[in-house]
Scaffold this motif. Sequence first.
Motif, PDB file in Angstrom:
ATOM      1  N   GLU A 220      -1.294  11.753   6.234  1.00 39.73           N
ATOM      2  CA  GLU A 220      -1.994  10.486   5.512  1.00 39.73           C
ATOM      3  C   GLU A 220      -0.783   9.665   4.266  1.00 39.73           C
ATOM      4  N   GLU A 221      -1.163  11.302   3.454  1.00 42.69           N
ATOM      5  CA  GLU A 221      -1.616  10.741   1.825  1.00 42.69           C
ATOM      6  C   GLU A 221      -0.227  10.816   1.687  1.00 42.69           C
ATOM      7  N   VAL A 224       1.334   7.522   2.866  1.00 43.63           N
ATOM      8  CA  VAL A 224       0.728   5.923   2.185  1.00 43.63           C
ATOM      9  C   VAL A 224       2.088   6.035   1.026  1.00 43.63           C
ATOM     10  N   THR A 225       2.526   7.352   0.341  1.00 42.65           N
ATOM     11  CA  THR A 225       3.363   7.295  -0.708  1.00 42.65           C
ATOM     12  C   THR A 225       4.184   6.955  -0.849  1.00 42.65           C
ATOM     13  N   TYR A 228       4.448   2.677   0.074  1.00 48.68           N
ATOM     14  CA  TYR A 228       4.362   2.122  -1.070  1.00 48.68           C
ATOM     15  C   TYR A 228       5.633   2.150  -2.239  1.00 48.68           C
ATOM     16  N   THR A 258      -1.690  -2.421  -4.668  1.00 49.70           N
ATOM     17  CA  THR A 258      -1.887  -1.153  -5.295  1.00 49.70           C
ATOM     18  C   THR A 258      -1.890  -0.109  -3.896  1.00 49.70           C
ATOM     19  N   GLU A 259      -2.274   1.484  -4.138  1.00 51.26           N
ATOM     20  CA  GLU A 259      -1.840   2.220  -2.787  1.00 51.26           C
ATOM     21  C   GLU A 259      -2.379   1.439  -1.756  1.00 51.26           C
ATOM     22  N   GLU A 260      -3.486   1.480  -1.956  1.00 50.91           N
ATOM     23  CA  GLU A 260      -4.262   0.966  -1.244  1.00 50.91           C
ATOM     24  C   GLU A 260      -4.795   0.002  -0.597  1.00 50.91           C
ATOM     25  N   MET A 261      -3.536  -1.395  -1.151  1.00 47.22           N
ATOM     26  CA  MET A 261      -3.794  -2.378  -0.598  1.00 47.22           C
ATOM     27  C   MET A 261      -2.360  -2.396   0.498  1.00 47.22           C
ATOM     28  N   ARG A 263      -2.102   1.075   2.061  1.00 49.31           N
ATOM     29  CA  ARG A 263      -2.820   1.594   3.263  1.00 49.31           C
ATOM     30  C   ARG A 263      -3.426  -0.038   3.806  1.00 49.31           C
ATOM     31  N   ASP A 264      -3.665  -0.606   3.284  1.00 49.22           N
ATOM     32  CA  ASP A 264      -4.626  -1.808   4.666  1.00 49.22           C
ATOM     33  C   ASP A 264      -3.562  -2.393   5.407  1.00 49.22           C
ATOM     34  N   CYS A 268      -0.526   3.859   8.093  1.00 47.64           N
ATOM     35  CA  CYS A 268       0.021   5.106   7.560  1.00 47.64           C
ATOM     36  C   CYS A 268       0.153   6.416   8.221  1.00 47.64           C
TER      37      CYS A 268
END
Length: 311
Positions: A220-221, A224-225, A228, A258-261, A263-264, A268
């Motif tokens: 998942e990481e 996301v990367t 992003y 942001t990465e969290e944004m 992710r939403d 991912c």
Amino acid sequence: MRIGYFLSSEEYTPTQLIEQATLAQDAGFASLWISDHFHPWNDEQGQGPFVWSLIGALSQVVTIPVTTAVTCPIQRIHPAITAQAAATSAVLHEGRFVLGVGTGEALNEHVTGERWPSAGERLEMLEESVAVMRELWQGGFVSHRGRHFTVDQARLYTLPDQPPQVYVSAFGPKAIDVAARIADGYISTMPDGDLVTRYREKGGKGPAQGGFKGSWAPTEEEAVTTAYRLWPNAAVPGELSQVLPSPRHFEQASQLVTEEMIRDAIVCGPDPAGHREQIRAYEKAGFDEIYIANTGPHYRELIEMYRREFL
């Protein structure tokens, strides 16, 4: 719920898009979306092939329906030329081509140097444009002098047996009302049941198509990367996507993301659970078809996951 695959012209080369289309058909996807861009959203995505060349190429390798998601027939390309391109595409795809249209983004449409109209004016232009195209698809010579467009003694000689269906992308109440009035189907990238309901209540017909993005990676990481890096614009809010004129402006606006944004905003990772949740959200909202776009290099793995889990 019919599941289709979304070809992202902003991110992939023509050869990669053709490969994805054939893989998607072999996996059991029911249909295809393909984006129509002059520019990518940012330089990292890095692509911008001419969609009509790709649609012609797709006709030689797939037999599932293809929809533009979406073409803007009001500025960069005159509606008479769009009508010709759509008619030829419908012939090549033996009636399985759908012209998805919308009011566009300055990112792609400002390149001719024309003034970028307001949202309300673009809706007027879209409605007139669709009327012009449908008249041309009837055959015979067409002359038109409207508020926004002029056509002088134009006739399309290459026509499909039936005129192409026109689906309209809409995200607000005024646009929904126009779509309900002129469209053969509805397109959105938000699982908003209120908009689908309004489209139906205002007389809208045909299927409702929705789409979302996924980023497949072994973890998942990593997903996301990747998302992003490539698609931070997916979390840029409001009307900025319609008015920013250049990839560099989207890169500037994306500095606030942001990465969290992301992710939403983007599903991912390798777990199909997030995709299942998104599909159910669109189904609950009243959509008939859903299209998934991959982000990053692992499109083969995402297509295989869908073949195994959903198709």
